[in-house]
Design a protein around this motif. Structure first.
Motif, PDB file in Angstrom:
ATOM      1  N   ALA A 215     -23.910  29.753  -1.019  1.00 54.99           N
ATOM      2  CA  ALA A 215     -24.281  28.536  -1.742  1.00 54.99           C
ATOM      3  C   ALA A 215     -24.150  28.705  -3.252  1.00 54.99           C
ATOM      4  N   THR A 216     -23.437  29.718  -3.702  1.00 54.04           N
ATOM      5  CA  THR A 216     -23.279  29.961  -5.130  1.00 54.04           C
ATOM      6  C   THR A 216     -22.770  28.707  -5.836  1.00 54.04           C
ATOM      7  N   GLY A 217     -23.407  28.411  -6.940  1.00 59.55           N
ATOM      8  CA  GLY A 217     -23.038  27.239  -7.738  1.00 59.55           C
ATOM      9  C   GLY A 217     -24.102  26.175  -7.787  1.00 59.55           C
ATOM     10  N   TRP A 218     -25.008  26.134  -6.758  1.00 60.48           N
ATOM     11  CA  TRP A 218     -25.976  25.034  -6.734  1.00 60.48           C
ATOM     12  C   TRP A 218     -26.909  25.009  -7.942  1.00 60.48           C
ATOM     13  N   PRO A 219     -27.332  26.180  -8.525  1.00 63.13           N
ATOM     14  CA  PRO A 219     -28.190  26.060  -9.706  1.00 63.13           C
ATOM     15  C   PRO A 219     -27.506  25.327 -10.862  1.00 63.13           C
ATOM     16  N   GLY A 220     -26.179  25.436 -10.926  1.00 65.80           N
ATOM     17  CA  GLY A 220     -25.456  24.704 -11.958  1.00 65.80           C
ATOM     18  C   GLY A 220     -25.476  23.211 -11.723  1.00 65.80           C
ATOM     19  N   THR A 221     -25.403  22.798 -10.458  1.00 61.07           N
ATOM     20  CA  THR A 221     -25.471  21.364 -10.164  1.00 61.07           C
ATOM     21  C   THR A 221     -26.819  20.794 -10.579  1.00 61.07           C
ATOM     22  N   ASP A 222     -27.876  21.593 -10.456  1.00 62.90           N
ATOM     23  CA  ASP A 222     -29.202  21.112 -10.864  1.00 62.90           C
ATOM     24  C   ASP A 222     -29.250  20.824 -12.366  1.00 62.90           C
ATOM     25  N   TRP A 223     -28.627  21.688 -13.152  1.00 62.42           N
ATOM     26  CA  TRP A 223     -28.544  21.437 -14.593  1.00 62.42           C
ATOM     27  C   TRP A 223     -27.881  20.077 -14.856  1.00 62.42           C
ATOM     28  N   VAL A 224     -26.729  19.866 -14.250  1.00 65.01           N
ATOM     29  CA  VAL A 224     -25.975  18.641 -14.502  1.00 65.01           C
ATOM     30  C   VAL A 224     -26.761  17.417 -14.046  1.00 65.01           C
ATOM     31  N   GLU A 225     -27.359  17.488 -12.861  1.00 67.14           N
ATOM     32  CA  GLU A 225     -28.128  16.354 -12.341  1.00 67.14           C
ATOM     33  C   GLU A 225     -29.272  15.986 -13.268  1.00 67.14           C
ATOM     34  N   ASP A 226     -29.979  16.992 -13.776  1.00 69.46           N
ATOM     35  CA  ASP A 226     -31.070  16.720 -14.708  1.00 69.46           C
ATOM     36  C   ASP A 226     -30.569  16.012 -15.959  1.00 69.46           C
ATOM     37  N   PHE A 227     -29.424  16.430 -16.469  1.00 72.26           N
ATOM     38  CA  PHE A 227     -28.908  15.826 -17.701  1.00 72.26           C
ATOM     39  C   PHE A 227     -28.349  14.431 -17.457  1.00 72.26           C
ATOM     40  N   VAL A 228     -27.705  14.194 -16.331  1.00 76.47           N
ATOM     41  CA  VAL A 228     -27.222  12.838 -16.032  1.00 76.47           C
ATOM     42  C   VAL A 228     -28.394  11.867 -15.992  1.00 76.47           C
ATOM     43  N   LEU A 229     -29.477  12.252 -15.295  1.00 82.29           N
ATOM     44  CA  LEU A 229     -30.629  11.358 -15.167  1.00 82.29           C
ATOM     45  C   LEU A 229     -31.274  11.093 -16.518  1.00 82.29           C
ATOM     46  N   ARG A 230     -31.424  12.137 -17.333  1.00 79.98           N
ATOM     47  CA  ARG A 230     -32.127  11.976 -18.595  1.00 79.98           C
ATOM     48  C   ARG A 230     -31.274  11.283 -19.651  1.00 79.98           C
ATOM     49  N   MET A 231     -29.979  11.525 -19.637  1.00 75.02           N
ATOM     50  CA  MET A 231     -29.113  10.967 -20.679  1.00 75.02           C
ATOM     51  C   MET A 231     -28.618   9.557 -20.347  1.00 75.02           C
ATOM     52  N   SER A 232     -28.374   9.290 -19.067  1.00 73.98           N
ATOM     53  CA  SER A 232     -27.768   8.011 -18.690  1.00 73.98           C
ATOM     54  C   SER A 232     -28.670   7.114 -17.862  1.00 73.98           C
ATOM     55  N   GLY A 233     -29.793   7.641 -17.365  1.00 68.02           N
ATOM     56  CA  GLY A 233     -30.749   6.816 -16.647  1.00 68.02           C
ATOM     57  C   GLY A 233     -30.510   6.774 -15.143  1.00 68.02           C
ATOM     58  N   PRO A 234     -31.490   6.242 -14.412  1.00 66.85           N
ATOM     59  CA  PRO A 234     -31.421   6.243 -12.944  1.00 66.85           C
ATOM     60  C   PRO A 234     -30.307   5.368 -12.374  1.00 66.85           C
ATOM     61  N   GLU A 235     -29.951   4.277 -13.053  1.00 61.99           N
ATOM     62  CA  GLU A 235     -28.909   3.412 -12.508  1.00 61.99           C
ATOM     63  C   GLU A 235     -27.568   4.135 -12.461  1.00 61.99           C
ATOM     64  N   VAL A 236     -27.220   4.787 -13.560  1.00 62.23           N
ATOM     65  CA  VAL A 236     -25.968   5.539 -13.591  1.00 62.23           C
ATOM     66  C   VAL A 236     -26.039   6.713 -12.615  1.00 62.23           C
ATOM     67  N   TYR A 237     -27.192   7.362 -12.546  1.00 61.91           N
ATOM     68  CA  TYR A 237     -27.371   8.475 -11.600  1.00 61.91           C
ATOM     69  C   TYR A 237     -27.090   8.015 -10.177  1.00 61.91           C
ATOM     70  N   ASP A 238     -27.640   6.868  -9.792  1.00 62.20           N
ATOM     71  CA  ASP A 238     -27.422   6.340  -8.442  1.00 62.20           C
ATOM     72  C   ASP A 238     -25.959   5.964  -8.224  1.00 62.20           C
ATOM     73  N   GLN A 239     -25.344   5.380  -9.229  1.00 67.51           N
ATOM     74  CA  GLN A 239     -23.933   5.019  -9.104  1.00 67.51           C
ATOM     75  C   GLN A 239     -23.068   6.265  -8.927  1.00 67.51           C
ATOM     76  N   TRP A 240     -23.448   7.319  -9.601  1.00 66.71           N
ATOM     77  CA  TRP A 240     -22.711   8.586  -9.517  1.00 66.71           C
ATOM     78  C   TRP A 240     -22.836   9.209  -8.129  1.00 66.71           C
ATOM     79  N   THR A 241     -24.073   9.300  -7.625  1.00 65.54           N
ATOM     80  CA  THR A 241     -24.283   9.998  -6.349  1.00 65.54           C
ATOM     81  C   THR A 241     -23.750   9.206  -5.160  1.00 65.54           C
ATOM     82  N   THR A 242     -23.571   7.888  -5.330  1.00 63.15           N
ATOM     83  CA  THR A 242     -23.026   7.068  -4.243  1.00 63.15           C
ATOM     84  C   THR A 242     -21.559   6.710  -4.469  1.00 63.15           C
ATOM     85  N   HIS A 243     -20.982   7.240  -5.551  1.00 63.89           N
ATOM     86  CA  HIS A 243     -19.570   7.057  -5.872  1.00 63.89           C
ATOM     87  C   HIS A 243     -19.222   5.621  -6.253  1.00 63.89           C
ATOM     88  N   GLU A 244     -20.202   4.884  -6.765  1.00 60.08           N
ATOM     89  CA  GLU A 244     -19.882   3.580  -7.344  1.00 60.08           C
ATOM     90  C   GLU A 244     -19.152   3.760  -8.666  1.00 60.08           C
TER      91      GLU A 244
END
Length: 449
Positions: A215-244
């Motif tokens: 599973a190498t790499g997952w701690p890096g995804t956590d960094w990115v996810e935290d920054f997407v949510l904080r910088m762009s907000g939950p709406e963009v986060y949801d659009q990203w994770t659902t590929h909108e």
């Protein structure tokens, strides 16, 4: 990605009408008499079943957590007569598919990926949640959490345990000795990183590890996810994770580059461990330990990292280590990412409904959390049952109505991306691959409709 004291039970959840169970008090001619509490009253509403009635539960939770899981429902088993037979696997998704295709699915699955719940529901493998479970979810879980067990408007399962990501672990003593203040914004965190780097008090400001076996790499995804949510907000986060929006959208590139300013420069990492290249080969569980030697000042990792500190380490605001939540772009921002599990059913017998309902109740949440090491987002959880100050702080975040919670993005995405190219892409990226090329690579792997 998920890794998987005093007892206080909540008032019983009335489920009989919804479940259609026969209400029978615990009888004296079965094992129901021999309970840890000696009181079957809280379990009467779940019904009484013939000895030998089994419910098979399958999940990713392994020892020692699996042993605590079995302890958490022991009273329920003794009082209802139901034997919950739990099996954990580190190949859960693969083996679950094998069992489904072979016509032998478990009665209940404890699934840590909402993306997998969605796929199973859309394939027609899961049963909609019983009314009693839906009632518990409506009363004890936030809309954010309920959404992760919901597919196309239908609730299939209730959340179980939880962990909070985005904690920044540090040494309170080191911070106090050097006059470093806990930052309240991302800009202040950047300024603190510069201050620590220029102070010479530690080797490097940050220590980071992306390695985790297959599973190498997952701690890096956590960094990115935290920054997407904080910088762009939950709406963009949801659009990203659902590929909108595509994975290579400008907002995601901005988050990657912002993370890179912290951890993709040799001046900032990897305290006590090497340079940026060492991140990919440093095990995530070992990565924060240089804080104990003042070799680095900060480590980004989830609430469960509390269990990785050496025996005898005091985790407290005035202890050996403590943690602050990764801040947002503005002070007071209350957006967090985390993980957990969803309990969904493949069978609809009375005993399965009883177990599924119990696992969605505050009664079970208090039972398990009181055993230590985990938390739950169930609002009926008494925070005092949490086994440490850090876990109590995590519960407070989850129960705060002003908190915006989003599930670990890689667990929401299709497996080909979330536990595939996103993980490997993070390793390539930390190794020097450009943000644009990394995002294009991951985007190209997204399954076509």
């Amino acid at each position: 990605m998920r890794f998987t004291r005093h007892r206080r039970l909540m008032a019983p959840v009335v489920v009989a009408a919804a479940v259609g169970l026969t209400l029978t008090a615990c009888t004296g001619d079965t094992a129901n008499d021999e309970t840890a509490t000696g009181d079957c009253g809280p379990y009467e509403t779940y019904g009484a079943f013939d000895d030998g009635t089994e419910v098979d539960v399958y999940g990713t939770i392994l020892d020692p957590e699996a042993e605590l899981l079995n302890q958490s429902w022991a009273d329920f088993e003794n009082c209802t007569g139901i034997d919950i037979v739990y099996e954990g696997s580190d190949q859960y998704e693969e083996q679950l598919n094998v069992r489904i295709e072979g016509g032998n699915p478990p009665d209940l699955g404890i699934t840590p990926q909402p993306g997998l719940i969605a796929r199973l529901a859309q394939q027609g493998d899961l049963l909609p949640a019983p009314e009693a479970v839906a009632d518990n979810v409506a009363e004890y879980w936030s809309d954010d959490w309920a959404a992760y067990g919901t597919v196309d408007g239908t609730l299939y399962g209730a959340p179980l345990m939880a962990n909070i990501k985005g904690w920044i672990w540090y040494s309170p003593t080191l911070f106090e000795e050097n006059g470093w203040a806990v930052p309240e914004t991302l800009d202040e965190l950047a300024a603190l990183t510069d201050e620590i780097r220029d102070s010479g008090a530690v080797d490097k400001p940050w220590c980071v590890g992306f390695a985790s076996g297959v599973a190498t790499g997952w701690p890096g995804t956590d960094w990115v996810e935290d920054f997407v949510l904080r910088m762009s907000g939950p709406e963009v986060y949801d659009q990203w994770t659902t590929h909108e929006i595509p994975f290579n959208d400008a907002a995601i590139a901005e988050a990657f580059d912002s993370v890179g300013e912290f951890i993709r420069t040799d001046d900032n990492v990897n305290g006590g461990l090497g340079d940026v290249r060492s991140i990919a080969t440093t095990d995530f569980g070992d990565a924060g330990l240089p804080i104990m030697d003042n070799a680095c000042a900060m480590h980004h990792q989830a609430s469960f990292y509390e269990g990785f500190w050496p025996e005898g380490t005091t985790v407290a605001e005035d202890g050996d280590v403590w943690a602050f939540m990764l801040p947002g772009t503005e002070a007071g921002a209350n957006a967090v990412t985390g993980g957990g599990e969803i309990v969904a059913a493949f069978a609809d017998t009375d005993e399965v409904v009883a177990v599924q309902t119990y696992l969605s109740s505050p009664e079970w949440a208090n039972s398990r959390v009181s055993l230590g090491g985990v938390i739950s987002a169930n609002t009926g959880l008494d925070p005092e049952n949490a086994g440490s100050e850090l876990l109590k702080a995590s519960v407070a975040l989850l129960q705060d109505p002003n908190t915006t919670f989003r599930f670990d993005g890689s667990d929401v995405m299709p497996a080909a991306v979330g536990s595939g190219t996103f993980w490997t892409g993070m390793v390539d990226w930390i190794g020097g691959k450009s943000t644009a090329d990394t995002l294009d690579f991951i985007e190209a792997s997204w399954p076509q409709e």
